[in-house]
Design an enzyme around this catalytic site. Structure first.
Site, PDB file in Angstrom:
ATOM      1  N   TRP A 325      42.819  37.983  41.460  1.00 37.49           N
ATOM      2  CA  TRP A 325      41.628  38.557  39.969  1.00 37.49           C
ATOM      3  C   TRP A 325      40.907  39.033  40.708  1.00 37.49           C
ATOM      4  O   TRP A 325      39.888  40.153  40.366  1.00 37.49           O
ATOM      5  CB  TRP A 325      41.617  38.035  38.940  1.00 37.49           C
ATOM      6  CG  TRP A 325      41.041  38.402  38.353  1.00 37.49           C
ATOM      7  CD1 TRP A 325      41.993  39.657  36.984  1.00 37.49           C
ATOM      8  CD2 TRP A 325      39.795  38.203  37.554  1.00 37.49           C
ATOM      9  NE1 TRP A 325      41.202  39.772  36.012  1.00 37.49           N
ATOM     10  CE2 TRP A 325      39.846  39.842  35.965  1.00 37.49           C
ATOM     11  CE3 TRP A 325      38.830  37.572  37.790  1.00 37.49           C
ATOM     12  CZ2 TRP A 325      38.758  39.307  36.431  1.00 37.49           C
ATOM     13  CZ3 TRP A 325      38.036  37.444  37.262  1.00 37.49           C
ATOM     14  CH2 TRP A 325      36.922  38.605  36.844  1.00 37.49           C
ATOM     15  N   HIS A 326      39.861  38.174  41.353  1.00 35.63           N
ATOM     16  CA  HIS A 326      38.467  38.247  41.547  1.00 35.63           C
ATOM     17  C   HIS A 326      37.982  39.179  42.343  1.00 35.63           C
ATOM     18  O   HIS A 326      37.231  39.647  42.841  1.00 35.63           O
ATOM     19  CB  HIS A 326      38.206  36.689  42.276  1.00 35.63           C
ATOM     20  CG  HIS A 326      38.127  35.825  40.721  1.00 35.63           C
ATOM     21  ND1 HIS A 326      38.994  35.225  40.425  1.00 35.63           N
ATOM     22  CD2 HIS A 326      36.596  35.748  40.708  1.00 35.63           C
ATOM     23  CE1 HIS A 326      38.574  34.429  39.065  1.00 35.63           C
ATOM     24  NE2 HIS A 326      36.692  34.490  39.557  1.00 35.63           N
ATOM     25  N   GLY A 327      39.494  39.325  44.222  1.00 32.10           N
ATOM     26  CA  GLY A 327      39.177  40.911  44.803  1.00 32.10           C
ATOM     27  C   GLY A 327      39.929  40.666  45.414  1.00 32.10           C
ATOM     28  O   GLY A 327      41.225  38.916  45.676  1.00 32.10           O
TER      29      GLY A 327
END
Length: 477
Positions: A325-327
């Site tokens: 989700w972060h990248g």
């Protein structure tokens, strides 16, 4: 528009003044102003992405109404999947398309085959991961009949695009924030003062702690081959405080500004670096995201109700998905998997709920055992942050390898005493205020001269030690 920009310092008082001049009895007009202000705030970066937010709002608003009138389980499930596919489809295209293309090409190259697929010049919409999850929570809660769908599209637009928390959270649940757009909001002086106090502390975290730490973290990570192990350790330390000051600072400002308009947002950080184990850390770090994954992914997968294999599987799923989700980079996947590995022993030994109380509760100082627990948890978290910050997985492993050399025990080449002093001051204030919602909440109970001296000190530090302006880290997520 950045919170720490001249434009925002002009924008906020104007919106605040008009909002309360409209009057608390005119709820729809206030909601209209919030929606317009939020679209102006977001469009300051790139007005074209406003259509994306508007379309997402229209889809979930319509599906919510249809779920209300539909009783057939198969059709209700189909409507839910339309919402999930539309929202995650946009997120997947803008955020992960090039990542999957590059990974696919690299996979074929590894096996001796050439694959020609072009990547696209895609601009990542700011905050798309945050408002996507926010609108999804609405549809899922309506589907599960935990929330009545709203018939007021203006209120729903304002909920989705609410400018204080639009681009970097907290990720608000519709069950908490949306109902606040349907009721009269009164101006409460005490709440407004409290909001300004929290926003001031958040601004200090961002411009003094995070931005100054960023200067040295970037210098060391970008030239890691030039430095000794002790300096690399210092770089990881600076990044740990950069990301905490940056992200929790944004959350404090968002929560504080929301109070100025009569809204209450959920807490997003609870002094995570004072955690005594990794399970406690994840109950205190980015609370809105970790609870989102818990409620909408972990529990539906079976949570901890099954056997050992299910517990292990679900733990890895939630942490790896959280990392992804972060990248769109394998570094985030490894970061998530590493945190799952940290968490697993506590889960298997049924010790993941041991430290639920406040550390050193009712005391000024922790015990030696608590100091050791906090230091150990901070250190393994710091190691994981190296993967989060590195450009690629190889660089992260090289960074860690070079850090753990004999040069770890020599004097670091970079040792800025002023910044380290500011970080120490920051950690000290956080420790004293760890029983509150935010570090300086309880200063309100002190005598007025003490309060105003402390506020004056913060303002002086902000004007004297503001680092080079940096975008908030989580804007890229």
């Amino acid at each position: 528009m950045l919170f720490n920009s001249i434009e925002f310092f002009i924008f906020l008082p104007i919106v605040f003044t008009i909002y309360w001049l409209i009057g608390s009895k005119r709820i729809k007009q206030q909601n209209l102003l919030i929606a317009i202000a939020s679209y102006v705030f977001y469009g300051w970066w790139d007005w074209r992405f406003l259509f994306l937010i508007l379309f997402s709002s229209l889809v979930d608003y319509t599906i919510g109404l249809k779920l209300k009138s539909e009783d057939k389980p198969s059709k209700r499930k189909a409507l839910l999947w339309v919402s999930i596919c539309v929202n995650l489809g946009f997120l997947g295209f803008f955020k992960y398309y090039n990542f999957f293309v590059d990974s696919l090409v690299d996979s074929f190259t590894f096996f001796g085959r050439e694959l020609s697929i072009n990547t696209l010049n895609i601009i990542l919409p700011v905050g798309i991961s945050f408002y996507t999850f926010q609108t999804l929570s609405y549809t899922i809660d309506v589907y599960n009949k935990k929330l009545e769908p709203t018939k007021d599209f203006l209120a729903f637009m304002a909920f989705v695009s609410f400018f204080p928390q639009l681009v970097a959270g907290p990720i608000e649940r519709a069950t908490n924030l949306l109902p606040q757009f349907h009721v009269k909001r009164e101006f409460v002086y005490k709440d407004a003062v409290d909001g300004l106090r929290q926003a001031l502390w958040g601004l200090f975290k961002k411009v003094v702690i995070a931005d100054n730490c960023a200067t040295y973290a970037n210098m060391i990570f970008n030239n890691q081959e030039d430095y000794s192990g002790s300096t690399l350790l210092m770089g990881a330390f600076f990044f740990a405080f950069q990301i905490y000051g940056d992200f929790s600072g944004y959350s404090d400002i968002a929560i504080g500004i929301s109070r100025l308009f009569g809204f209450n947002l959920k807490r997003n950080f609870a002094f995570p670096y004072f955690s005594r184990d990794i399970a406690e850390f994840w109950r205190r770090w980015h609370i809105s995201l970790s609870t989102w994954f818990r409620d909408y992914l972990y529990i539906p997968l079976g949570g901890s109700r099954g056997g050992t294999k299910m517990k292990v599987r679900n733990t890895f799923i939630i942490f790896i998905v959280s990392g992804f989700w972060h990248g769109a980079n394998w570094t985030f996947v490894v970061w998530g998997a590493l945190n799952a590995i940290y968490f697993l022993p506590l889960l298997l030994l049924n010790k993941n709920r041991v430290n639920t109380n406040l550390v050193a509760e009712g005391k000024y100082l922790p015990t030696i055992r608590e100091v050791f627990q906090m230091a150990t948890t901070f250190f393994i978290t710091l190691i994981a942050w190296i993967f989060f910050r590195a450009d690629n997985v190889t660089n992260a492993f090289v960074y860690i390898k070079d850090m753990f050399t004999s040069s770890l025990f020599i004097k670091p080449e970079i040792f800025p005493l002023t910044i380290l002093g500011l970080v120490t001051f920051f950690a000290f204030i956080e420790w004293l205020g760890r029983s509150g919602e935010y570090a300086i909440e309880k200063i309100d109970f002190m005598k007025r001269p003490v309060r105003w001296c402390f506020y004056f000190l913060l303002v002086v530090l902000i004007f004297s030690f503001t680092g080079e302006q940096q975008e908030f880290i989580y804007f890229q997520f």
